[in-house]
Design an enzyme around this catalytic site. Structure first.
Site: not given
Ligand code: BGC
Length: 817
Positions: A231
């Site tokens: 993530d």
């Molecule tokens: C989120 C993810 C997301 C990523 C990119 C993170 O803060 O938890 O679900 O894909 O950001 O935007």
């Protein structure tokens, strides 16, 4: 196919062999917010990622780059229809290809452990089987289109409070039976090409470094052969992440992989073979999505699914996901009406989608009001009043404003200028005009405002860092706004400063809001988000409600749309209350009192309290219904389509009744003390009933459950249940047949299988429903394996977990018969 796979693997090995250690490590670190570097020498293109799950935002976080916006994941799950979820996935692959995206960061497979979970709208259900079934179909659809799906967030990221650091303590049984189960189902049924490691820790180890879950369970036990991506910013330690099974660290350019990984190998802290394996996973992913030349992609250009009309599919899913929660005396469908009073801020400005990384920019949004007006002929008078405005934050400046945004470098040199349709600046991942991080020093929103009415106007600055607001020739604010709490969360949902300004009607004034850019150490990427808000004088909440009461009293039917706001339901924080924000409950109560023929439309992504539920003539739940939501709602209200959604999650009557409310860590630890008892698994052990049970949803016809017959089988299913239902109403209908399983001697039931059928009035429909073995098994912590108790069971078939129509007694013999 098999040959293609062999050819692809051969191409991957060839590419791998051509790369030295530094190049391999470079492949594994984001080069920016959304992409991995290209290595042209080996024919590797740059792999592009983008958020889902309801659309494909692409690499630009900008309203100019539009995407079809489907209904929220809770809505998709409410269709209980994997075939529809597959079509959703195929459309998203088409959108991804249109935007040059190879990897969609979706679906979200975390569970509705607590209704307070902030990203509840972005997950499917409280039930792992339903989550896995919808998730697998969605992944299948995305990958049918040759685009990688990335189920996330592995694992136990079921709430948002302290999400970067929280350590979730959970039993192995709950982990396997609940939280890992949807990921296992998706890996087994759909073979995702990628998967995202969550921010949080599980039982003491942060997920990007969790070898036991990533290497031992996901890869060794389940056979996952794709790439694990972190993530965003979740990878914190080079050695820990590489040894723990992570393949790709995002975003970049600052990264724990790349050169830091190469150094760790040279220092003997990471075995070279680990990097080889990581690079192999990355190259296999690249090959599958077609960015490795000479490797046959997983889906050839001529094997892609037929093009889909995105608008039509968004409309269909929205229709199919609407849940009719209550319908007293067949209040719906509406039939002939002369005067409809439409009430509620969200009736005019629909909350089509949830916020945070799930945000996309649809080409248009059909509000409930617009949907009704488009459908109804001129014989019907549709009036509209706001009734209550639940927004706790002042909306971005728009009506009467003529704004531009100017960008400046450190020495005051202008870097760019653009028109600004509303007072909202939001650049994430890149600045306009290719301006580099560090180069942008200040941003000025400037223009004129011509007030419609005179009096005390409220201007709002929402953001973090130094701001200067000037109206006319007076400076009203010149200070730094400091975040209180998590700076990243504060960036996403910034604090707000209110400023009152006396203005005369129709007299234009100049307005300027200057912001000095702050770069967060936590997020060393292009990130600029602030807003200039505006609210007109004299909004008296009581007067708004009185206006709505009068409108309802003089209409045949009142339709009140209630909604949550982004401030109470979004990513990066949990909810503190299940109440509708603002005066909306008062509004509904007063409108119902004024007109008993009141239909309440609930426009939220997850459960809310409805203290007025027993008095409403009808309640429709639209979720966050995507760009075509208003049109779908109008179809359902007028009876052009049946509301055939069923709740994927139990809705409590009152927040405090909910079995699981704790989403706040203590000393960094969030203990899942309820163990395997979440959602209906917990509710069925309580003495109080929820407002609406898991699986609940009415329709416009009625059903008789006539017969169920079980035929035993061996292998992955314990048998097949043939169920016959009859449509006993006078309209064609769609029914979701749900089968739960329970030990004959125990009350606890869990969802085993389901099927969607359709039948004409008076006709029967039959479903042959395979009952998976896993539905009867439990995770034995001592054996560290699944065990099937050989005992007497009941298969309970009906319309919800609490509305069972047929019971079938069965006996299972031998654990692995
Ligand atoms: C989120 C993810 C997301 C990523 C990119 C993170 O803060 O938890 O679900 O894909 O950001 O935007």
């Amino acid at each position: 196919m098999a040959n293609h796979q062999a050819d692809r693997e051969a191409a991957v090995e060839k590419a791998l062999a051509a790369l030295d250690l530094d190049a391999r490590c470079r492949l594994l670190a984001g080069q920016d917010m959304w992409t991995l570097p290209a290595i042209p020498e080996i024919g590797l293109g740059s792999l592009v990622m983008s958020d889902g799950p309801i659309g494909v935002r692409g690499v630009h976080w900008s309203p100019e780059d539009t995407s079809i916006a489907l209904p929220s994941p809770t809505a998709l799950a409410a269709t209980w229809d994997p075939a529809l979820a597959r079509r959703a996935g195929q459309l998203l692959a088409q959108e991804a290809r249109r935007k040059g995206v190879h990897m969609l960061l979706a679906p979200t497979l975390n569970l509705h452990r607590s209704p307070l979970g902030g990203r509840h709208f972005e997950c499917y259900s409280e039930d792992p089987l339903l989550t896995g079934a919808i998730g697998a179909a969605y992944v299948g659809g995305v990958q049918d289109g040759g685009v990688a799906a990335t189920p996330k967030h592995f694992v136990a990221n079921d709430s948002e409070t302290d999400r970067f650091t929280v350590d979730v303590r959970v039993s192995q049984r709950a982990l396997h039976e609940l939280y890992l189960a949807p990921f296992a189902a998706v890996v087994e049924q759909a073979g995702p090409w990628a998967l995202m490691a969550a921010y949080n820790s599980v039982n003491g180890t942060t997920m990007t470094e969790h070898s036991a879950l990533q290497n031992d369970i996901l890869r060794a036990r389940w056979g996952f052969d794709g790439a694990i991506v972190s993530d965003w910013t979740a990878a914190r330690d080079t050695v820990g992440a590489a040894s723990g099974g992570l393949d790709i660290a995002m975003p970049g350019p600052r990264s724990v992989f790349g050169s830091a990984l190469a150094e760790a190998v040279r220092a003997g802290r990471v075995p070279e073979v680990t990097v080889e394996q990581m690079a192999r996973h990355m190259l296999r992913l690249a090959a599958r999505v077609g960015v490795l030349a000479d490797a046959p992609p997983a889906v050839a250009e001529d094997a892609l699914p037929a093009p889909v009309n995105g608008e039509a599919l968004a409309h269909e899913i929205a229709q199919r996901s609407i849940v009719l929660l209550r319908n007293e005396n067949d209040a719906l469908p509406l039939g002939q009406v002369r005067r409809i009073a439409v009430i509620g801020q969200a009736a005019d400005q629909a909350r089509a989608l949830g916020g945070g990384s799930a945000q996309v920019f649809p080409p248009h949004t059909v509000s409930p009001l617009a949907g009704l007006r488009a459908l109804l002929d001129e014989q019907t008078e549709v009036s509209y009043v706001v009734g209550a405005d639940p927004r706790v934050k002042i909306p971005p400046a728009k009506a009467g404003f003529d704004l531009r945004v100017r960008l400046f470098g450190a020495d005051g040199n202008p870097l760019g200028e653009h028109p600004l349709p509303e007072g909202n600046v939001e650049w994430i991942g890149e600045f306009p005009d290719g301006i580099a991080v560090g180069e942008l020093h200040s941003v000025v929103v400037t223009g004129t405002f011509t007030p419609r009415v005179g009096g005390t106007h409220t201007l709002a600055i929402a953001g973090i860092g130094p701001f200067r607001l000037t109206v006319g020739d007076k400076t009203y604010f010149d200070e730094a706004i400091v975040p209180n709490g998590d700076p990243v969360a504060a960036f996403l949902a910034p604090p707000e400063v209110l400023i009152e300004v006396e203005l005369a009607a129709a007299q234009p004034v100049s307005v300027s809001l200057r912001h000095t850019v702050t770069t967060l150490a936590e997020l060393p990427i292009a990130f600029e988000k602030f807003a200039l808000g505006h609210q007109e004088p004299n909004i008296d909440p009581d007067a708004l409600i009185e206006e709505a009461v009068a409108a309802a009293a003089s209409a045949d039917i009142a339709v009140v749309v209630v909604a949550t706001t982004p401030e109470v339901e979004s990513e990066s924080f949990d909810r503190t209350s299940l109440s509708l924000p603002g005066r909306q409950d008062d509004l509904v109560t007063r409108v119902i009192a004024a007109n008993p023929r009141t239909v309440v439309v609930v426009n939220t992504g997850s459960p809310v309290q409805m203290p007025w539920a027993q008095d409403a003539a009808a309640i429709l739940l639209t979720w966050f219904p995507g760009q075509e939501g208003g049109a779908a709602l109008a179809d359902v209200l007028m009876g052009r389509a049946e509301p055939s959604g069923r709740l994927p999650t139990t809705w409590p009557a009152y927040q405090d009744d909910s079995p699981v409310l704790n989403v706040t860590p203590t000393d960094g630890v969030l203990a899942y003390e309820e163990d395997i008892y979440i959602g209906y698994r917990a509710w069925q052990r309580l003495s109080i009933a929820p407002r609406f049970w898991f699986g609940h949803g009415l329709g416009y016809t009625t059903w008789e459950y006539e017969a169920a017959a079980f035929t035993p089988a061996t292998g992955d299913i314990i048998g097949t249940l043939a169920v016959r239902v009859r449509n006993t109403g006078d309209r064609p209908g769609r029914e979701t047949i749900q089968t739960y399983i329970a030990h004959a001697s125990q009350p606890d039931r869990r969802l085993a299988a389901f099927a969607v059928v359709e039948a004409e009035p008076g006709e029967t429909a039959e479903a042959s429903i395979p009952i998976p073995r896993r539905a009867a098994e439990f995770w034995d912590e001592t054996a560290e394996d699944w065990v099937l108790p050989t005992t007497a069971y009941h298969l309970l078939t009906g319309r919800s977990v609490a509305d069972i129509r047929l019971t079938t007694a069965i006996q299972l013999e031998g654990p692995h018969a």
